[in-house]
Enzyme design. Structure first.
Site, short mmCIF file in Angstrom:
data_model
loop_
_atom_site.label_atom_id
_atom_site.label_comp_id
_atom_site.label_asym_id
_atom_site.label_seq_id
_atom_site.Cartn_x
_atom_site.Cartn_y
_atom_site.Cartn_z
N ASP A 332 0.85 -1.19 0.00
CA ASP A 332 0.00 0.00 0.00
C ASP A 332 0.89 1.24 0.00
OD1 ASP A 332 -2.33 1.46 -0.02
OD2 ASP A 332 -2.67 1.33 2.14
N ASN A 337 1.35 7.57 3.10
CA ASN A 337 1.91 6.60 4.05
C ASN A 337 3.39 6.83 4.29
OD1 ASN A 337 -0.46 5.27 4.61
ND2 ASN A 337 -0.17 3.69 3.06
N ASP A 371 1.69 2.33 8.05
CA ASP A 371 0.53 1.58 7.58
C ASP A 371 0.92 0.31 6.83
OD1 ASP A 371 -1.98 0.72 7.10
OD2 ASP A 371 -2.62 2.41 5.88
#
Length: 516
Positions: A332, A337, A371
């Site tokens: 991701d 992030n 994350d």
């Protein structure tokens, strides 16, 4: 405490499903909508939103405590450990997982957690509270909202929302910094000096002197991620990744300080990053004094200075290369992030004006990746395993996800390209395709590179990351290393000449962070 009157502003934190602050009467957010704190009235770029239709996480009831043999990895050797670095207690093929499979499938996650060579419950920092139910998520959410209403009226504006007791910890909750479909993230303070640093079994405040106020503050503050149902996977991945990475790179990955597993919820205590994300930096590049030439559309920043973009991409390339050699995919990878990392310069270390990748002061700056809820430990899967996305792909997700084709490393390669694009152009990546002279479908960025940039290097950068399968060898670890080294060479020669001053830009970022 020293923080009573000077708690930092909220930085951007995603929970495992993403995070986004919501008002009481606001429409429900997507489970993966990331939170980005607003430092100015405008927001040229909004956070990337992704959708996950079902909860990815299931609680684990038990796991075998057997320990498998140590498994070597390809990168520089970290400190010696008594426990194996990842993998299952048996051949992954015995799980008979589908190939391809979704790494977010609850059945897949459950099977992996139940068959780890080293059970999560035996990891340093694990607190077993499965005999108890928890209402912390709902209680803290309610208290934070009530505190916010009182703060608007001028009451308790600088005070903590409340204190909670969990195991031997007393945590002062200051504010919510993220809200997602399965949980929330709160800014918390270790009020009784009981929370160890990542990977350590006991707190270490006694070694600090009276003048170490900044270090005390750094150790006291943490990001408290509470999820319902309990999410064990991210704690496992962070623990393993910190063990597999070389020590010099561990600060580039958010650290898990403790994990509390209740019967129905979980608490993940994480390193707190107060510098904000790269997305915030792009959105406010002009006010921070690090912006490139403004674009003509809508008054957006047009990205950051090229030398600053290249500096952050060098750090990310080095980190992702090391993660992949350690058999971990982030899954991701996107600009929201990536927290800005600004560690204290080691005492007695000079910070030269020109960029030097071997200098400790220069290495203290960069990115901290957060994350890891969608991360993949390849040591838990058979060789040759591929994956499919069972969520609606977002802007940062690779072409294979959008076309429902199998993928592995492509997810992170495309993520790197999307982050670089946003840093350079101040907007999310847009690509187009054509058929090359060998008949291969080839992707390229839509936006033309500016003529005064190092166009040859950036052209190769985007070509490699958007078309990694064209490179021959798979995965492309060595190609990433070659790109990074070429960037380092160019930046060392151009970071302090012809009007460029990378060190000055980093100092401007520090000043901006203190003022917001």
């Amino acid at each position: 405490t020293p923080l009573a009157a000077r708690v930092p502003a909220a930085s951007a934190w995603d929970d495992a499903a993403g995070a986004d602050e919501a008002d009481d009467g606001a429409e429900a957010r997507d489970p993966n909508a990331p939170f980005v704190s607003t430092r100015e009235p405008f927001q040229p770029l909004t956070p990337i939103t992704e959708r996950t239709e079902v909860s990815r996480w299931t609680s684990v009831t038990s796991a075998d405590d057997s320990v498998a043999d140590d498994r070597s990895h390809a990168d520089a050797a970290p400190a010696a450990r008594a426990t194996p670095l990842g993998g299952l207690r048996a051949d992954p093929a015995t799980l008979a997982l589908a190939n391809p499979c979704s790494p977010a499938d609850p059945d897949v996650v459950r099977a992996l957690l139940a068959n780890l060579a080293t059970p999560v419950s035996s990891l340093v920092g694990f607190v077993d509270a499965r005999a108890s139910s928890s209402t912390f998520l709902a209680d803290l959410d309610r208290r934070v909202k009530a505190h916010a209403r009182r703060s608007v009226s001028g009451l308790h504006a600088a005070s903590a929302v409340c204190e909670i007791e969990v195991a031997d910890m007393v945590l002062a909750i200051h504010q919510k910094i993220g809200q997602g479909g399965y949980g929330a993230v709160f800014l918390a303070q270790d009020a009784n000096g009981s929370v160890p640093l990542p990977g350590e079994e006991a707190p270490c405040y006694d070694e600090l002197g009276e003048d170490d106020v900044e270090e005390l503050e750094r150790r006291q503050l943490l990001a408290l991620k509470i999820e319902r149902p309990a999410n064990w996977w991210e704690f496992y991945v962070l623990h393993e990744l910190h063990g597999r990475l070389p020590p010099a790179l561990r600060a580039s990955v958010v650290g898990a300080r403790r994990f509390v597993a209740f019967a129905d919820e979980s608490m993940l205590l994480l390193t707190y990053g107060a510098q904000g994300t790269l997305l915030e930096l792009v959105n406010h590049a002009r006010s921070a004094g690090v912006g490139a030439v403004p674009s003509t559309a809508g008054g957006t920043t047009g990205g950051v200075e090229e030398v600053l973009a290249m500096f952050f991409m060098i750090d990310l390339l080095q980190l992702v290369e090391a993660m992949h050699r350690a058999d971990v995919l982030h899954g991701d990878l996107k600009i929201d992030n990536c927290l800005v990392r600004a560690q204290p310069v080691p005492e007695g270390t000079a910070w030269p004006s020109a960029y030097d990748p071997t200098n400790a002061a220069w290495r203290s700056r960069g990115v901290m990746l957060i994350d890891f809820g969608r991360a993949i430990d390849l040591r838990c899967f058979p060789e040759g395993q591929t994956f499919l996305a069972d969520w609606t792909p977002g802007t940062q997700d690779c072409v294979e996800m959008h076309e429902m084709r199998p993928w592995t490393y492509q997810a992170d390669y495309y993520g790197l390209a999307s982050i670089a694009y946003c840093l350079l152009f101040g907007k999310y990546i847009e690509t187009t395709s054509f058929v090359d002279e060998r008949g291969r479908k080839t992707y390229k960025i839509q936006q033309p590179l500016r003529r005064y940039w190092h166009t040859a290097l950036w052209t190769r950068f985007f070509h490699v990351l958007l078309n990694p399968r064209h490179e021959g060898a798979w995965p492309i670890h060595d190609t990433l290393a070659s790109l990074r080294e070429e960037m380092q060479t160019w930046l060392a020669a151009n970071s302090f000449r012809a009007g460029k001053n990378l060190k000055g830009l980093l100092k401007k970022m520090d000043i901006w962070a203190l003022q917001t």
